[in-house]
Design a protein around this motif. Structure first.
Motif, mmCIF file in Angstrom:
data_model
loop_
_atom_site.group_PDB
_atom_site.id
_atom_site.type_symbol
_atom_site.label_atom_id
_atom_site.label_comp_id
_atom_site.label_asym_id
_atom_site.label_seq_id
_atom_site.Cartn_x
_atom_site.Cartn_y
_atom_site.Cartn_z
ATOM 1 N N ILE A 6 0.768 -1.172 0.026
ATOM 2 C CA ILE A 6 -0.025 0.054 0.008
ATOM 3 C C ILE A 6 0.926 1.256 0.139
ATOM 4 N N VAL A 7 0.385 2.178 -0.904
ATOM 5 C CA VAL A 7 1.257 3.446 -1.052
ATOM 6 C C VAL A 7 0.327 4.387 -0.579
ATOM 7 N N VAL A 8 0.878 5.411 0.607
ATOM 8 C CA VAL A 8 0.202 6.462 0.962
ATOM 9 C C VAL A 8 0.825 7.797 0.510
ATOM 10 N N ALA A 9 0.253 8.667 -0.348
ATOM 11 C CA ALA A 9 0.764 9.710 -0.946
ATOM 12 C C ALA A 9 0.374 10.890 -0.455
ATOM 13 N N ARG A 10 0.582 11.839 0.411
ATOM 14 C CA ARG A 10 -0.036 13.223 0.635
ATOM 15 C C ARG A 10 0.475 14.337 -0.297
ATOM 16 N N LEU A 11 -0.602 14.860 -0.847
ATOM 17 C CA LEU A 11 -0.307 15.850 -1.843
ATOM 18 C C LEU A 11 -0.157 17.152 -1.346
ATOM 19 N N LYS A 12 0.760 17.727 -1.758
ATOM 20 C CA LYS A 12 1.522 19.334 -1.352
ATOM 21 C C LYS A 12 0.199 20.213 -1.648
ATOM 22 N N ASN A 13 -0.248 19.940 -2.815
ATOM 23 C CA ASN A 13 -1.456 20.751 -3.145
ATOM 24 C C ASN A 13 -2.471 19.982 -3.291
ATOM 25 N N PRO A 14 -3.708 20.047 -2.891
ATOM 26 C CA PRO A 14 -4.900 19.247 -3.039
ATOM 27 C C PRO A 14 -5.500 19.431 -4.238
ATOM 28 N N VAL A 15 -5.995 18.164 -5.066
ATOM 29 C CA VAL A 15 -6.530 18.216 -6.220
ATOM 30 C C VAL A 15 -7.982 17.783 -6.405
ATOM 31 N N GLU A 16 -8.737 18.388 -7.398
ATOM 32 C CA GLU A 16 -10.301 17.986 -7.591
ATOM 33 C C GLU A 16 -10.007 16.544 -8.132
ATOM 34 N N LEU A 32 -1.076 -2.164 -4.361
ATOM 35 C CA LEU A 32 -0.332 -2.792 -5.174
ATOM 36 C C LEU A 32 -0.313 -4.466 -4.987
ATOM 37 N N ILE A 33 -1.045 -5.033 -5.796
ATOM 38 C CA ILE A 33 -1.447 -6.323 -5.447
ATOM 39 C C ILE A 33 -0.589 -7.153 -6.613
ATOM 40 N N ARG A 34 0.169 -8.142 -6.274
ATOM 41 C CA ARG A 34 1.037 -9.231 -6.947
ATOM 42 C C ARG A 34 0.268 -9.861 -8.187
ATOM 43 N N PRO A 35 0.676 -9.708 -9.442
ATOM 44 C CA PRO A 35 -0.163 -10.424 -10.550
ATOM 45 C C PRO A 35 -0.615 -11.970 -9.999
ATOM 46 N N GLU A 60 -8.592 11.216 9.403
ATOM 47 C CA GLU A 60 -7.619 12.031 10.107
ATOM 48 C C GLU A 60 -6.317 11.472 10.481
ATOM 49 N N THR A 61 -6.280 10.433 10.978
ATOM 50 C CA THR A 61 -4.949 9.612 11.364
ATOM 51 C C THR A 61 -4.019 9.520 10.164
ATOM 52 N N VAL A 62 -4.717 9.053 9.106
ATOM 53 C CA VAL A 62 -3.817 8.874 7.576
ATOM 54 C C VAL A 62 -3.136 10.454 7.542
ATOM 55 N N GLN A 63 -3.950 11.210 7.426
ATOM 56 C CA GLN A 63 -3.588 12.706 7.081
ATOM 57 C C GLN A 63 -2.613 13.175 8.046
ATOM 58 N N THR A 64 -2.429 12.944 9.263
ATOM 59 C CA THR A 64 -1.825 13.620 10.224
ATOM 60 C C THR A 64 -0.329 12.985 10.736
ATOM 61 N N MET A 65 -0.593 11.453 10.808
ATOM 62 C CA MET A 65 0.456 10.693 11.376
ATOM 63 C C MET A 65 1.771 10.937 10.246
ATOM 64 N N ARG A 66 2.984 11.269 10.808
ATOM 65 C CA ARG A 66 4.165 11.512 10.203
ATOM 66 C C ARG A 66 5.275 10.526 10.278
ATOM 67 N N ASP A 67 4.872 9.600 11.127
ATOM 68 C CA ASP A 67 6.065 8.566 11.153
ATOM 69 C C ASP A 67 5.810 7.432 10.241
ATOM 70 N N PRO A 68 6.394 7.073 9.139
ATOM 71 C CA PRO A 68 5.923 6.273 7.925
ATOM 72 C C PRO A 68 5.693 4.893 8.483
ATOM 73 N N VAL A 69 6.575 4.514 9.614
ATOM 74 C CA VAL A 69 6.468 3.157 10.219
ATOM 75 C C VAL A 69 5.454 2.815 11.077
ATOM 76 N N ALA A 70 5.085 4.107 11.884
ATOM 77 C CA ALA A 70 3.802 3.934 12.688
ATOM 78 C C ALA A 70 2.444 3.784 11.738
ATOM 79 N N LEU A 71 2.672 4.661 10.598
ATOM 80 C CA LEU A 71 1.551 4.840 9.774
ATOM 81 C C LEU A 71 1.335 3.304 8.955
ATOM 82 N N ALA A 72 2.404 2.697 8.767
ATOM 83 C CA ALA A 72 2.297 1.428 7.999
ATOM 84 C C ALA A 72 1.527 0.441 8.985
ATOM 85 N N TYR A 74 -0.231 1.280 11.442
ATOM 86 C CA TYR A 74 -1.755 1.616 11.797
ATOM 87 C C TYR A 74 -2.652 1.165 10.693
ATOM 88 N N ILE A 75 -2.068 1.246 9.358
ATOM 89 C CA ILE A 75 -3.049 0.739 8.251
ATOM 90 C C ILE A 75 -3.069 -0.620 8.175
#
Length: 81
Positions: A6-16, A32-35, A60-72, A74-75
């Protein structure tokens, strides 16, 4: 791809993104799931993730959590089996 991911990307500028609430999107989650996996694997992961993203606390947690290991961790706890 060696493992499902799973990839989590926080965008610098939100998009429509035609979001259900009409608000710009600031976090993108990519599965990302293996074929070699059974087709049901991605559907199960997507189903679990879909149930979580509607919850304010999860978003809220996904948006604000800054530690990548802790976020992984959590998810994984939220959508893992």
């Amino acid at each position: 791809l060696r493992a499902n991911s799973i990839v989590v990307a926080r965008l610098k500028n939100p998009v429509e993104w035609q979001s259900l609430d009409g608000q710009p999107v600031s976090v993108v989650i990519l599965l990302l799931i293996r074929p070699s996996e059974d087709n049901s694997v991605h559907l199960k992961a997507l189903s679990r993730l879909s149930r979580r993203v509607v919850q304010d606390e999860f978003r809220e947690t996904v948006q604000t959590m800054r530690d990548p290991v802790a976020l992984a961790d959590y998810i994984q706890q939220q959508i893992g089996e």
